[in-house]
Write a protein that holds these residues in place. Structure first.
Motif, PDB file in Angstrom:
ATOM      1  N   TYR A 292     -11.179  42.802 -19.843  1.00 35.69           N
ATOM      2  CA  TYR A 292     -10.850  42.855 -21.265  1.00 35.69           C
ATOM      3  C   TYR A 292     -12.088  42.731 -22.150  1.00 35.69           C
ATOM      4  CZ  TYR A 292      -5.763  43.033 -21.561  1.00 35.69           C
ATOM      5  OH  TYR A 292      -4.468  43.461 -21.540  1.00 35.69           O
ATOM      6  N   CYS A 297     -10.117  49.475 -26.498  1.00 33.65           N
ATOM      7  CA  CYS A 297      -8.681  49.734 -26.612  1.00 33.65           C
ATOM      8  C   CYS A 297      -8.376  51.026 -27.374  1.00 33.65           C
ATOM      9  CB  CYS A 297      -8.004  48.546 -27.295  1.00 33.65           C
ATOM     10  SG  CYS A 297      -6.217  48.737 -27.464  1.00 33.65           S
ATOM     11  N   LYS A 305      -2.265  51.536 -23.864  1.00 33.81           N
ATOM     12  CA  LYS A 305      -2.396  50.717 -25.078  1.00 33.81           C
ATOM     13  C   LYS A 305      -1.226  49.742 -25.185  1.00 33.81           C
ATOM     14  CE  LYS A 305      -5.052  53.665 -28.229  1.00 33.81           C
ATOM     15  NZ  LYS A 305      -5.003  54.462 -29.481  1.00 33.81           N
ATOM     16  N   ILE A 306      -0.028  50.235 -24.868  1.00 36.52           N
ATOM     17  CA  ILE A 306       1.165  49.379 -24.932  1.00 36.52           C
ATOM     18  C   ILE A 306       1.048  48.241 -23.924  1.00 36.52           C
ATOM     19  CG2 ILE A 306       3.659  49.311 -24.524  1.00 36.52           C
ATOM     20  CD1 ILE A 306       3.726  52.236 -25.552  1.00 36.52           C
ATOM     21  N   TYR A 308      -1.703  47.097 -22.634  1.00 37.09           N
ATOM     22  CA  TYR A 308      -2.802  46.239 -23.096  1.00 37.09           C
ATOM     23  C   TYR A 308      -2.283  45.178 -24.062  1.00 37.09           C
ATOM     24  CZ  TYR A 308      -6.818  44.868 -25.953  1.00 37.09           C
ATOM     25  OH  TYR A 308      -7.760  44.142 -26.652  1.00 37.09           O
ATOM     26  N   SER A 309      -1.469  45.610 -25.012  1.00 34.33           N
ATOM     27  CA  SER A 309      -0.916  44.690 -26.004  1.00 34.33           C
ATOM     28  C   SER A 309      -0.010  43.646 -25.349  1.00 34.33           C
ATOM     29  CB  SER A 309      -0.136  45.481 -27.056  1.00 34.33           C
ATOM     30  OG  SER A 309       0.488  44.613 -27.972  1.00 34.33           O
ATOM     31  N   LYS A 312      -2.104  41.204 -23.223  1.00 34.39           N
ATOM     32  CA  LYS A 312      -2.846  40.330 -24.135  1.00 34.39           C
ATOM     33  C   LYS A 312      -1.955  39.181 -24.615  1.00 34.39           C
ATOM     34  CE  LYS A 312      -6.798  40.155 -26.633  1.00 34.39           C
ATOM     35  NZ  LYS A 312      -8.155  40.166 -26.054  1.00 34.39           N
ATOM     36  N   LYS A 313      -0.677  39.489 -24.838  1.00 29.90           N
ATOM     37  CA  LYS A 313       0.269  38.465 -25.320  1.00 29.90           C
ATOM     38  C   LYS A 313       0.894  37.660 -24.175  1.00 29.90           C
ATOM     39  CE  LYS A 313       1.581  41.351 -29.271  1.00 29.90           C
ATOM     40  NZ  LYS A 313       2.661  42.203 -29.858  1.00 29.90           N
TER      41      LYS A 313
END
Length: 342
Positions: A292, A297, A305-306, A308-309, A312-313
């Motif tokens: 990361y 991104c 991308k989805i 990744y988000s 990340k959460k």
């Protein structure tokens, strides 16, 4: 003999004749062919012996099955040539491959030669990305390294010519996947220059090789992905005086991570709770954070991308659902195409 060509052989009777004959019919003769029969249970060993009787340049090693890495190591130890070339037993060479590789490494006085290749799947043939033909030193390599890696020029051993004297580290026989890039990175620590040949001289057959999908479906796929990424970081730190941009490599690695997650969710041999636990471990790992750090991104494809988000959460359940839905849509689309084609 100037070139020693090492061919690991395991249950390859379907393609081994074509492979060996493509080497014997090269436009130069000053080479030896080391066929390492890695405990084959089909007729491969006998086919190897037939060619040894037919041509004095052919050497056969029969050994118990230990895997392709141990087979290549046996071939290196047996080799008498100044240069080493590797060929997989289900692939074949263009008739002038050895001549072009050898003349280039001599003309350029380089330590390593890499050429383009063809990927053959049934009747479909595609060529690798075409780099310019040139000799590059360490400084230029630092600028080109990322592009060479993501365009899959560095991963394999078979589109290359090595100087035997610069092979200081042999194949890691405990690594069952990803061992080729580790070997190449160790070798490249010892070189001062390399030459690139754009011509597609090697013919790589995917019909009988482990496909990327089945590779990514391995239990330890994330261990392999992260091990490779860390090895690349170590190599760049060791080899290059200036820090290189890792965005391209990190994005490429993250793409593999996303594929691995989707294949994990598609794995019918694991319970949902097992999959959730593994997703959680991967998302929390220091290795994921390392990828990361260098990720761009903005240049990721939409699906990644989805993910990744969501990663990340640490939204593990949503990651599971997204991958499940993605797999369902992909399978449904494949069935529709199959139905329309009937």
């Amino acid at each position: 003999m100037e070139i020693s060509i090492v061919v690991p052989v395991y249950n390859a009777k379907k393609y081994i004749n074509e492979c060996i004959e493509s080497i014997l019919n090269q436009t130069i003769n000053n080479l030896e062919i080391i066929l390492v029969d890695d405990g084959s249970t089909d007729e491969s060993g006998k086919i190897c012996d037939y060619y040894a009787d037919l041509d004095k340049r052919v050497i056969v090693i029969h050994k118990r099955n230990e895997g392709v890495s141990a087979a290549r190591n046996s071939g290196i130890l047996c080799a008498s040539g100044d240069y080493i070339q590797f060929v997989d037993s289900d692939d074949y060479l263009e008739s002038d491959m050895c001549e072009i590789l050898l003349s280039t490494i001599k003309k350029d006085e380089s330590d390593f030669v890499i050429c383009g290749y063809k990927t053959i799947s049934g009747k479909n043939v595609s060529e690798s990305y075409r780099f310019d033909c040139k000799k590059i030193d360490t400084q230029e390599l630092s600028q080109l390294f990322s592009s060479l890696y993501v365009n899959v020029y560095l991963n394999s051993p078979w589109n290359k010519l090595y100087k035997k004297s610069l092979i200081k580290t042999y194949y890691n026989t405990t690594a069952k996947l990803g061992e080729d890039i580790l070997f190449n990175l160790e070798y490249m620590k010892n070189i001062k220059s390399l030459s690139i040949i754009p011509n597609a001289l090697y013919c790589y057959r995917v019909d009988n090789n482990v496909s990327s999908a089945s590779t990514l479906n391995r239990e330890n796929i994330f261990e392999i992905i992260f091990r490779t990424y860390n090895a690349i970081l170590d190599f760049c730190y060791f080899k290059f005086t200036e820090k290189i941009e890792m965005n391209e490599i990190s994005n490429f690695t993250f793409g593999k991570i996303c594929k691995g997650m989707k294949l994990l969710i598609a794995n019918k041999n694991k319970l949902k709770l097992e999959k959730i636990d593994l997703l959680n471990i991967w998302c929390e790992s220091d290795n994921m954070n390392l990828v990361y750090e260098n990720l761009d991104c903005k240049t990721l494809v939409l699906q990644n991308k989805i993910l990744y988000s969501l990663i990340k959460k640490k939204a593990i359940n949503k990651i599971y659902l997204y991958c499940y839905a993605n797999n369902f849509i992909k399978d449904h689309a494949r069935n529709v195409v199959r139905f329309l084609g009937e």
